[in-house]
Design a protein around this motif. Sequence first.
Motif, PDB file in Angstrom:
ATOM      1  N   UNK A   9       2.628  15.707  37.781  1.00  0.00           N
ATOM      2  CA  UNK A   9       1.588  15.387  36.801  1.00  0.00           C
ATOM      3  C   UNK A   9       1.559  16.463  35.704  1.00  0.00           C
ATOM      4  N   UNK A  10       1.609  17.730  36.104  1.00  0.00           N
ATOM      5  CA  UNK A  10       1.596  18.825  35.133  1.00  0.00           C
ATOM      6  C   UNK A  10       2.868  18.816  34.299  1.00  0.00           C
ATOM      7  N   UNK A  14       2.960  18.527  30.233  1.00  0.00           N
ATOM      8  CA  UNK A  14       3.611  19.556  29.418  1.00  0.00           C
ATOM      9  C   UNK A  14       4.922  19.066  28.798  1.00  0.00           C
ATOM     10  N   UNK A  15       5.228  17.777  29.009  1.00  0.00           N
ATOM     11  CA  UNK A  15       6.469  17.187  28.491  1.00  0.00           C
ATOM     12  C   UNK A  15       7.700  18.007  28.880  1.00  0.00           C
ATOM     13  N   UNK A  17      10.937  18.234  31.392  1.00  0.00           N
ATOM     14  CA  UNK A  17      11.746  17.396  32.275  1.00  0.00           C
ATOM     15  C   UNK A  17      12.186  18.180  33.514  1.00  0.00           C
ATOM     16  N   UNK A  18      12.716  17.460  34.501  1.00  0.00           N
ATOM     17  CA  UNK A  18      13.105  18.093  35.761  1.00  0.00           C
ATOM     18  C   UNK A  18      14.213  19.121  35.590  1.00  0.00           C
ATOM     19  N   UNK A  19      15.126  18.861  34.686  1.00  0.00           N
ATOM     20  CA  UNK A  19      16.231  19.807  34.467  1.00  0.00           C
ATOM     21  C   UNK A  19      15.701  21.141  33.950  1.00  0.00           C
ATOM     22  N   UNK A  20      14.793  21.081  32.993  1.00  0.00           N
ATOM     23  CA  UNK A  20      14.213  22.309  32.443  1.00  0.00           C
ATOM     24  C   UNK A  20      13.398  23.043  33.508  1.00  0.00           C
ATOM     25  N   UNK A  54       4.859  26.672  35.132  1.00  0.00           N
ATOM     26  CA  UNK A  54       3.971  25.621  34.636  1.00  0.00           C
ATOM     27  C   UNK A  54       2.764  26.172  33.879  1.00  0.00           C
ATOM     28  N   UNK A  55       2.546  27.473  33.986  1.00  0.00           N
ATOM     29  CA  UNK A  55       1.419  28.084  33.293  1.00  0.00           C
ATOM     30  C   UNK A  55       0.077  27.700  33.882  1.00  0.00           C
ATOM     31  N   UNK A  56       0.036  27.567  35.211  1.00  0.00           N
ATOM     32  CA  UNK A  56      -1.207  27.218  35.890  1.00  0.00           C
ATOM     33  C   UNK A  56      -1.545  28.263  36.928  1.00  0.00           C
TER      34      UNK A  56
END
Length: 113
Positions: A9-10, A14-15, A17-20, A54-56
Motif C-alpha cells: 500500500x505504501x 509513493x509510486x 515499483x518493486x524493482x526500485x 519507505x520513509x515511515x
Amino acid sequence: MQISERIFKILNEKNMNLAEFSRKTGISHSTVSDWRRKKTNPSADKILTICDVLGVNPYELLQDNDGDNNKSLDYMILSEGTDKYRLVIEFDGLSPDKKERLFGYLNALKDLD
C-alpha cells in the motif's frame, strides 16, 4: 491488514515499483514478490531497512490500525525534538525503581482531576 499488505500500500502511495524497492532495500525481487503471492511477511531483521526506504515509522508499518477498535497512534509516533520524544528518552534512562516511582507520581496526578 498484514505487514506485507501495508508495504505494498505504501509502495503504491509513493509510486515506487518493486524493482526500485528491491534495489534500495537489498531484498531480492523474488522475496518481495513472495510476500504478495504467498501472503507472507518480511523477517523482523528487515523491518528497519524497509521503514527507512519507505520513509515511515516502524509503528506505522507494524501497527494494524485499520480496525474500528484501534486507538490513534499519535502517542506512539515520536519525532525527535518533541516533548514526547524527550520524555521517552529520559524514561528509558531511569532505573526500574525510579520508573515505578514515576508511574506512582503519574497516577497521583491523574487522581487530582
